[in-house]
Write an enzyme that holds these catalytic residues in place. Structure first.
Site, PDB file in Angstrom:
ATOM      1  N   GLU A 109      13.303 -67.808 -10.452  1.00  6.94           N
ATOM      2  CA  GLU A 109      13.930 -68.842  -9.587  1.00  6.94           C
ATOM      3  C   GLU A 109      12.871 -70.006  -9.500  1.00  6.94           C
ATOM      4  O   GLU A 109      12.085 -70.189 -10.210  1.00  6.94           O
ATOM      5  CB  GLU A 109      13.705 -68.123  -8.082  1.00  6.94           C
ATOM      6  CG  GLU A 109      12.625 -67.577  -7.722  1.00  6.94           C
ATOM      7  CD  GLU A 109      12.551 -66.715  -6.478  1.00  6.94           C
ATOM      8  OE1 GLU A 109      13.541 -67.098  -5.618  1.00  6.94           O
ATOM      9  OE2 GLU A 109      11.766 -65.777  -6.315  1.00  6.94           O
ATOM     10  N   LYS A 122      10.046 -62.191   2.348  1.00  8.09           N
ATOM     11  CA  LYS A 122       9.570 -63.645   2.530  1.00  8.09           C
ATOM     12  C   LYS A 122       8.373 -63.921   3.451  1.00  8.09           C
ATOM     13  O   LYS A 122       8.159 -64.062   4.465  1.00  8.09           O
ATOM     14  CB  LYS A 122      10.923 -64.288   3.320  1.00  8.09           C
ATOM     15  CG  LYS A 122      10.803 -65.748   3.049  1.00  8.09           C
ATOM     16  CD  LYS A 122      12.187 -66.307   3.696  1.00  8.09           C
ATOM     17  CE  LYS A 122      12.149 -67.774   3.867  1.00  8.09           C
ATOM     18  NZ  LYS A 122      11.750 -68.755   2.618  1.00  8.09           N
ATOM     19  N   TYR A 156       8.416 -65.512   7.164  1.00  7.32           N
ATOM     20  CA  TYR A 156       8.851 -66.515   8.049  1.00  7.32           C
ATOM     21  C   TYR A 156      10.286 -66.769   7.394  1.00  7.32           C
ATOM     22  O   TYR A 156      10.932 -66.167   6.527  1.00  7.32           O
ATOM     23  CB  TYR A 156       8.085 -67.938   7.361  1.00  7.32           C
ATOM     24  CG  TYR A 156       8.263 -68.362   5.906  1.00  7.32           C
ATOM     25  CD1 TYR A 156       7.916 -67.600   4.816  1.00  7.32           C
ATOM     26  CD2 TYR A 156       8.974 -69.348   5.597  1.00  7.32           C
ATOM     27  CE1 TYR A 156       8.135 -67.901   3.615  1.00  7.32           C
ATOM     28  CE2 TYR A 156       9.369 -69.887   4.301  1.00  7.32           C
ATOM     29  CZ  TYR A 156       8.735 -69.196   3.172  1.00  7.32           C
ATOM     30  OH  TYR A 156       9.165 -69.517   2.141  1.00  7.32           O
ATOM     31  N   LEU A 201      13.698 -63.913  -4.394  1.00  6.02           N
ATOM     32  CA  LEU A 201      13.798 -63.778  -2.754  1.00  6.02           C
ATOM     33  C   LEU A 201      15.351 -63.800  -2.637  1.00  6.02           C
ATOM     34  O   LEU A 201      15.822 -64.470  -3.572  1.00  6.02           O
ATOM     35  CB  LEU A 201      13.160 -65.170  -1.950  1.00  6.02           C
ATOM     36  CG  LEU A 201      13.709 -65.097  -0.793  1.00  6.02           C
ATOM     37  CD1 LEU A 201      12.873 -64.239   0.106  1.00  6.02           C
ATOM     38  CD2 LEU A 201      13.582 -66.612  -0.148  1.00  6.02           C
TER      39      LEU A 201
HETATM   40  N1  PMP Z   1      13.621 -68.631  -3.583  1.00  3.61           N
HETATM   41  C1  PMP Z   1      12.351 -68.845  -2.850  1.00  3.61           C
HETATM   42  C2  PMP Z   1      11.123 -68.523  -3.777  1.00  3.61           C
HETATM   43  C3  PMP Z   1      12.270 -69.500  -1.723  1.00  3.61           C
HETATM   44  O1  PMP Z   1      11.311 -69.920  -1.271  1.00  3.61           O
HETATM   45  C4  PMP Z   1      13.497 -69.838  -1.294  1.00  3.61           C
HETATM   46  C5  PMP Z   1      13.528 -70.385   0.207  1.00  3.61           C
HETATM   47  N2  PMP Z   1      12.500 -70.272   1.158  1.00  3.61           N
HETATM   48  C6  PMP Z   1      14.647 -69.383  -1.696  1.00  3.61           C
HETATM   49  C7  PMP Z   1      14.686 -68.788  -3.066  1.00  3.61           C
HETATM   50  C8  PMP Z   1      16.098 -70.014  -1.143  1.00  3.61           C
HETATM   51  O2  PMP Z   1      16.399 -68.894   0.191  1.00  3.61           O
HETATM   52  P1  PMP Z   1      17.150 -69.289   1.091  1.00  3.61           P
HETATM   53  O3  PMP Z   1      18.588 -69.806   0.489  1.00  3.61           O
HETATM   54  O4  PMP Z   1      17.110 -68.303   2.120  1.00  3.61           O
HETATM   55  O5  PMP Z   1      16.549 -70.700   1.719  1.00  3.61           O
END
Ligand code: PMP
Length: 284
Positions: A180, A148, A33, A204
């Site tokens: 994270e 993701k 996603y 991620l």
């Molecule tokens: N880490 C995780 C585990 C996440 O789910 C997300 C957001 N989906 C992020 C980091 C941040 O990623 P982004 O800046 O691409 O939204």
């Protein structure tokens, strides 16, 4: 009010949208996603999200059922049809429907779903003015967090643990170091230096992270991409998180210990402002 959503090539009212009970997204969390923010009716960093989508699909030997041009058109059409001023577009692609079997099916057609969520005033959230409180929890997710995927149960459990503890979110810890947040990347600030975990399979690769680090370097800040402990974070000058839907969000407390004077720090506030200004200017 009923939304118009996009399912496998069609724009339909949400009540009429259907996905098979044999869909592997439903049965195996076999899907990926993306979430793209909308500010002023425009998409923030669409190109970044499209690029990461391809990477996630590639790691799982899946094909995109649409071209990037089509994907942009679908995003824009949903924003327009649903009158989204501020909010987000959610996109999910699964391997599709097939008889239940652990092995990937041959020739299943991928399922693609997109929908919008309206969030008026998304960029002026009260949480950003106040800052958020986080707790630390063990990181019990699988090992390929760089893909993701839609298997988000542990992050959901983490949010509930944070709620139960009277906090807003949780930072996950593995081998003594912060990986994270449940749905965001984690940062600490020491003087003129921003520290955030290095990229790898453990986290991620946030699209907002990439943009914020670039902007921080352009603003003459020092960036260190390395792991840090909860103890180091508690002793830092400030902390913040980033994600597509929260942008840059100050963190003011970690496991009950206030950071600095317990209010959002100057670096987090400045990076939020820079990120929002530049992202709005570049939005499509
Ligand atoms: N880490 C995780 C585990 C996440 O789910 C997300 C957001 N989906 C992020 C980091 C941040 O990623 P982004 O800046 O691409 O939204």
């Amino acid at each position: 009010m009923s939304r118009i959503v996009y399912v496998n090539g069609e724009y339909v009212p949400e009540e009429e949208a259907k996905v098979s009970v044999f869909d592997r997204g439903f049965l195996f969390a076999d899907g990926v996603y993306e979430v793209t923010s909308v500010l002023g009716g425009k998409l923030i960093d669409f190109a970044g999200h499209a690029a990461r989508l391809h990477r996630s699909l590639g790691e799982l030997d899946m094909q995109s059922p649409v071209t990037d041009d089509d994907l942009l058109t679908v995003h824009r059409t949903l924003v327009e049809k649903n009158g989204i001023e501020d909010g987000l577009v959610y996109l999910q692609i699964t391997r599709g429907a097939a008889d239940r079997d652990f092995a990937y099916p041959e020739g299943a057609a991928p399922t693609i779903v997109l929908f919008t969520q309206s969030k008026p005033g998304l960029a002026d959230s009260p949480a950003a003015a106040k800052g958020i409180k986080v707790i630390s929890i063990p990181d019990r997710r699988w090992g390929r967090r760089d893909i993701k995927t839609v298997q988000l149960l542990y992050p959901s459990m983490g949010k509930m643990m944070a709620k139960a503890a009277g906090a807003d979110d949780a930072w996950m810890v593995e081998d003594g170091q912060v990986t994270e947040g449940t749905s965001n990347n984690a940062y600490i600030v020491k003087g003129n230096t921003i520290v955030t975990r290095h990229l790898g399979e453990e986290i991620l690769h946030g699209i907002t992270r990439a943009a914020v680090l670039r902007m921080a370097r352009e603003a003459q800040m020092k960036v260190e991409e390395r792991a840090f402990t909860v103890e180091e974070a508690q002793g830092a000058d400030e902390a913040f998180i980033t994600s597509a839907s929260s942008f840059v969000m100050p963190v003011v407390e970690i496991d009950g210990a206030p950071l600095g004077d317990g209010t959002p720090g100057p670096v987090a506030r400045r990076m939020r402002e820079i990120y929002l200004d530049e992202s709005r200017a570049a939005a499509v």
